[in-house]
Write a protein that holds these residues in place. Sequence first.
Motif, short mmCIF file in Angstrom:
data_model
loop_
_atom_site.label_atom_id
_atom_site.label_comp_id
_atom_site.label_asym_id
_atom_site.label_seq_id
_atom_site.Cartn_x
_atom_site.Cartn_y
_atom_site.Cartn_z
N ASN A 275 0.82 -24.06 42.39
CA ASN A 275 1.80 -23.78 41.33
C ASN A 275 1.33 -24.31 39.98
O ASN A 275 1.48 -23.64 38.95
CB ASN A 275 3.14 -24.41 41.69
CG ASN A 275 4.21 -24.10 40.67
OD1 ASN A 275 4.60 -22.96 40.48
ND2 ASN A 275 4.71 -25.13 39.99
N ALA A 276 0.75 -25.50 39.97
CA ALA A 276 0.28 -26.09 38.72
C ALA A 276 -0.77 -25.22 38.05
O ALA A 276 -0.78 -25.06 36.81
CB ALA A 276 -0.28 -27.49 38.98
N ASN B 126 -1.22 -19.83 33.65
CA ASN B 126 -1.63 -18.47 33.25
C ASN B 126 -0.81 -17.96 32.08
O ASN B 126 -1.29 -17.16 31.27
CB ASN B 126 -1.49 -17.51 34.43
CG ASN B 126 -2.57 -17.70 35.47
OD1 ASN B 126 -3.64 -18.22 35.18
ND2 ASN B 126 -2.30 -17.27 36.68
N THR B 127 0.44 -18.38 31.98
CA THR B 127 1.33 -17.87 30.93
C THR B 127 1.33 -18.74 29.68
O THR B 127 2.04 -18.43 28.71
CB THR B 127 2.78 -17.76 31.47
OG1 THR B 127 3.21 -19.05 31.91
CG2 THR B 127 2.85 -16.77 32.61
N HIS C 138 -6.60 -22.95 26.95
CA HIS C 138 -7.77 -22.08 27.05
C HIS C 138 -8.63 -22.40 28.27
O HIS C 138 -9.41 -21.56 28.70
CB HIS C 138 -8.63 -22.19 25.79
CG HIS C 138 -7.94 -21.72 24.55
ND1 HIS C 138 -8.47 -21.86 23.29
CD2 HIS C 138 -6.73 -21.11 24.39
CE1 HIS C 138 -7.63 -21.36 22.39
NE2 HIS C 138 -6.57 -20.90 23.04
N LEU C 139 -8.52 -23.62 28.80
CA LEU C 139 -9.28 -23.95 29.99
C LEU C 139 -8.57 -25.07 30.74
O LEU C 139 -7.71 -25.77 30.20
CB LEU C 139 -10.73 -24.32 29.68
CG LEU C 139 -11.01 -25.56 28.84
CD1 LEU C 139 -11.15 -26.79 29.72
CD2 LEU C 139 -12.30 -25.38 28.05
N ARG D 227 -9.21 -18.62 41.63
CA ARG D 227 -10.01 -17.39 41.45
C ARG D 227 -9.35 -16.44 40.45
O ARG D 227 -10.04 -15.85 39.60
CB ARG D 227 -10.16 -16.70 42.81
CG ARG D 227 -10.81 -15.33 42.78
CD ARG D 227 -10.90 -14.76 44.18
NE ARG D 227 -9.60 -14.44 44.74
CZ ARG D 227 -8.97 -13.27 44.57
NH1 ARG D 227 -9.52 -12.32 43.82
NH2 ARG D 227 -7.80 -13.06 45.16
N THR D 228 -8.05 -16.28 40.53
CA THR D 228 -7.35 -15.31 39.69
C THR D 228 -6.78 -15.92 38.41
O THR D 228 -6.19 -15.20 37.60
CB THR D 228 -6.20 -14.64 40.47
OG1 THR D 228 -5.28 -15.65 40.92
CG2 THR D 228 -6.74 -13.89 41.68
N SER D 229 -6.95 -17.20 38.23
CA SER D 229 -6.51 -17.84 36.99
C SER D 229 -7.19 -17.17 35.80
O SER D 229 -8.36 -16.78 35.87
CB SER D 229 -6.86 -19.33 37.00
OG SER D 229 -6.65 -19.92 35.74
#
Length: 253
Positions: A38-39, A44-45, A50-51, A95-97
């Motif tokens: 979750n963290a 993502n939003t 930026h990283l 992976r999808t971050s």
Amino acid sequence: MESTSYVTTTINEHIACVEFYHPASNSFPSTQLADLTNAITVLNTNKEVHLIVLKSAGEKAFCAGASFDELLSITNLEQGKQFFSGFANVINAMRTSNKIIIGRIQGKTVGGGVGLAAACDYTFATKNALIKLSELAIGIGPFVIEPAVSRKIGKPALAEMTLDAENWKSAEWAFNNKLFTHLFDDAPQMDEALEKFAEKLSNYNPEALHEMKKVLWEGTENWDTLLKERAAISGKLVLSDFTVKALNAFKGM
């Protein structure tokens, strides 16, 4: 050092630091795996971030993998699949971050912890960061994390690590096999270099970083399904008499 586990996120400028801790050498029960997933996902939003820097607390262990106590509490196939799906969810979230993830590996890393390191896009480590995939020694295997580890170090190195399940590989071995991007003598040196690199990277075009992230993970689109299938394999094996006896023996050491 605190006695209770946690996952915390702190944001400074454009850098989010996600830190986890568990008193048992930073091992993961299922609730904490969900918290880490979750963290990473909620960031993502956050367009200001930026990283991400992924780290654990303490000095001796980055991550000891799965919680042995919880592994021993599993009594059926569904529970087993659900537990190992926790690692699948974390790796898929990484992976999808849409953020580049930098790993800070300060100490020993076992099993699922190796998977976390492998799922980072870039890693800084110290010479104390020995690694081990000990799963075969307890009757299961690193099935869920294998795609992430193989993606970094290749199948031959994976076989070398997995089949030699009771022995540590040095941080130099991990560096030479591309699991670690940079290797330092100690944590202060590592942290100085990591801070400089993260600050520089965080000032790059975030859209370009996101597009680069997608390029880095091309060909992994089936992992949502694959890692859950692997979780079912581990969930079945953890119920075996061999594994129950091995886990109890490890706990008694």
